[in-house]
Design a protein around this motif. Sequence first.
Motif, PDB file in Angstrom:
ATOM      1  N   PHE A 199     -62.356  -1.619  13.610  1.00 19.76           N
ATOM      2  CA  PHE A 199     -63.036  -2.458  14.514  1.00 19.76           C
ATOM      3  C   PHE A 199     -62.366  -3.830  14.287  1.00 19.76           C
ATOM      4  N   HIS A 200     -61.568  -3.844  12.892  1.00 18.73           N
ATOM      5  CA  HIS A 200     -61.091  -5.122  12.453  1.00 18.73           C
ATOM      6  C   HIS A 200     -59.603  -5.065  12.334  1.00 18.73           C
ATOM      7  N   ASP A 257     -57.971  -9.547  18.935  1.00 24.38           N
ATOM      8  CA  ASP A 257     -59.047  -8.664  19.657  1.00 24.38           C
ATOM      9  C   ASP A 257     -58.252  -7.314  19.799  1.00 24.38           C
ATOM     10  N   ALA A 310     -58.258  -4.645  18.275  1.00 21.50           N
ATOM     11  CA  ALA A 310     -59.092  -3.594  18.049  1.00 21.50           C
ATOM     12  C   ALA A 310     -59.638  -3.153  19.445  1.00 21.50           C
ATOM     13  N   SER A 311     -60.047  -3.972  20.152  1.00 17.77           N
ATOM     14  CA  SER A 311     -60.759  -3.578  21.403  1.00 17.77           C
ATOM     15  C   SER A 311     -59.950  -3.306  22.764  1.00 17.77           C
ATOM     16  N   ARG A 312     -58.379  -3.657  22.428  1.00 13.88           N
ATOM     17  CA  ARG A 312     -57.586  -3.441  23.397  1.00 13.88           C
ATOM     18  C   ARG A 312     -56.447  -2.245  23.124  1.00 13.88           C
ATOM     19  N   ASN A 366     -54.591   1.148  22.509  1.00 16.37           N
ATOM     20  CA  ASN A 366     -54.977   2.747  23.131  1.00 16.37           C
ATOM     21  C   ASN A 366     -54.154   3.645  22.161  1.00 16.37           C
ATOM     22  N   ALA A 387     -57.665   2.775  14.447  1.00 20.32           N
ATOM     23  CA  ALA A 387     -57.670   2.022  15.515  1.00 20.32           C
ATOM     24  C   ALA A 387     -56.862   2.688  16.521  1.00 20.32           C
TER      25      ALA A 387
END
Length: 170
Positions: A38-39, A48, A50-52, A54, A81
């Motif tokens: 997540f980091h 950002d 980690a949130s994007r 694939n 990730a």
Amino acid sequence: MDGKLTVCGRVWCLGDNIDTDQILPGYAMAYPQEQLKFHALAGSAIPDFASRVNAGDIIIAGNNFGAGSSREQAPVALQAAGVGAIIARSFARIFRRNSINIGLPIMAADIIGKVKNGDEIIVDLAAGEVTLPDKTVIRGQRPGDNVLAILQAGGLIPKVRQQLQQEREE
């Protein structure tokens, strides 16, 4: 990756001297290993990430990727990730070794400026080649046979386990 030496994924472009503090900031070192993903790249120009990201996406970088501390958690965070491979002009020595040890595919090749974020490329580690979106093939530095065997096994520990199992069976 287990068993695969070819990675196809979407590109994330970074520059030169991406250090381990950018890959995994120091504050994240206190987190449990399952939270490191997540980091990933939280200290970089893509905070950002980690949130994007694939699964199978590929990081493209310039010189000296992974410089800085020897923290093994940096490549672990990228792999967790979902990063499928890292292609850079050059790698910091310890980051390179840590990546190979955990089974994170890396290859030295210069494709900066030849791709942009979101492009899809194919990395053939066994051939030492990167196929760009326009089907142009760029030669990189093919990992050695021992490194390929470690990557194919999923990391150094799985490779050693395979060898020990083979010795028991003989």
